[in-house]
Design an enzyme around this catalytic site. Sequence first.
Site, PDB file in Angstrom:
ATOM      1  N   HIS A 137       0.801  -1.233   0.000  1.00 45.45           N
ATOM      2  CA  HIS A 137       0.000   0.000   0.000  1.00 45.45           C
ATOM      3  C   HIS A 137       0.833   1.282   0.000  1.00 45.45           C
ATOM      4  O   HIS A 137       0.296   2.350  -0.313  1.00 45.45           O
ATOM      5  CB  HIS A 137      -0.931   0.044   1.221  1.00 45.45           C
ATOM      6  CG  HIS A 137      -1.972  -1.025   1.239  1.00 45.45           C
ATOM      7  ND1 HIS A 137      -2.841  -1.253   0.188  1.00 45.45           N
ATOM      8  CD2 HIS A 137      -2.284  -1.953   2.189  1.00 45.45           C
ATOM      9  CE1 HIS A 137      -3.645  -2.263   0.492  1.00 45.45           C
ATOM     10  NE2 HIS A 137      -3.321  -2.709   1.699  1.00 45.45           N
ATOM     11  N   GLY A 145      -2.092   2.061   5.005  1.00 41.91           N
ATOM     12  CA  GLY A 145      -2.496   0.692   5.310  1.00 41.91           C
ATOM     13  C   GLY A 145      -1.421  -0.164   5.946  1.00 41.91           C
ATOM     14  O   GLY A 145      -1.162  -1.285   5.482  1.00 41.91           O
TER      15      GLY A 145
END
Length: 431
Positions: A137, A145
């Site tokens: 991410h 994330g």
Amino acid sequence: MPSKDRIAYFYDGDVGSVYFGPNHPMKPHRLCMTHHLVLSYGLHNKMEIYRPHKAYPVELAQFHSPDYVEFLHRITPDTQHLFANDLKRYNLGEDCPVFDNLFEFCQMYAGGTIDAARRLNNKLCDIAVNWAGGLHHAKKCEASGFCYINDLVLGILELLKHHARVLYIDIDVHHGDGVEEAFYFTDRVMTVSFHKFGDMFFPGTGDVKDIGEREGKYYAINVPLKDGIDDASFIRLFKIIIAKVVETYLPNVIVLQCGADSLAGDRLGCFNLSIDGHAECVKFVKNFKLPLLVTGGGGYTKENVARCWTVETGVLLETELPNEIPDNEYIQYFAPEFSLKIQSGNLENLNSKSYLSSIKVQVLESLRCIQHAPSVQMQEVPPDFYIPDFDEDEQDPDERVDQHTQDKQIQRDDEYYEGDNDNDQNMDDGP
């Protein structure tokens, strides 16, 4: 019987002692558990085990902005209150907290993926594994994330020095947004992500209609799924799509992100996959017999993460593992059954046959728009990053350097650890 493939496995015992905080779902301790399970099954005897180098800031800045790398290097839990604006700018906070040894943690997991890519580039192995990597991410200028540095992008950039076409496959329950975004405008990397989509599920991207742009149009593939997908549906769709991708794109090397949060019973996931179902994807990709870089990713029920990645290490080694877990340092986590496999879940499968069929049709249609694999005029290959040597003459010979410090300085090509100094195992595991 030894595997026909030469497998390099990267592990640093310090990576599992990092602690995100008592209520945070990310537990790097799962990496220690995985490693000890791999050892208990004797799999280390069939692989070359390496401690990766810690990636230098200049290496991290091959993708990330230098100011972001510098900030990660500088920030500590004690000083973060002085940098409220920067924390917001770089998206550090609840999901991506500042914790002790944050930067060193990033250096370790990124170093493992970079080293894995270099070993493949130099044809020193056929498959390279870094279960600590797969943090898909992270963006160029911000954390996201639970991911701070995108080791996958850095590894792929390394592979692109020697390979015209890289195929990236992601079976984490979350969309591989950071990797897709990094290569959205190029045909030299095809990204394929199978993930939960809809219901405001993180990160909210990865619609089947997102296919890349400019030179990268048709080179991003998204397979958005609903809650409860089971082994049979997932494997069928995975095999049809990946077989067509490999046939069409003709990759020179594959990067496979094996996020284990797509397993049944994951703390943050919502799929019904068994370990056998998840591992079948790994087996299918391995059977293309292309150079392969395998990483971890998400996975928040840590005993199942360790089970999954151990089984998948066995798959890569073509070694069937007994279901009864051998005694090891973390055996108590696998009570009461002490069994390796977990079965599929019983969430309702909201993926109808007609829905899956429509996704398959759209993906295959997109692939038909690729006329032929892109060819790249390969220039002279740039060298691997210059890693400074330690000048022994400059070090005070009377100053005793403890063994752990020496270990941190030396990248050894012959070492693994039967035990490591893990201090996370007794900490509160959160709710």
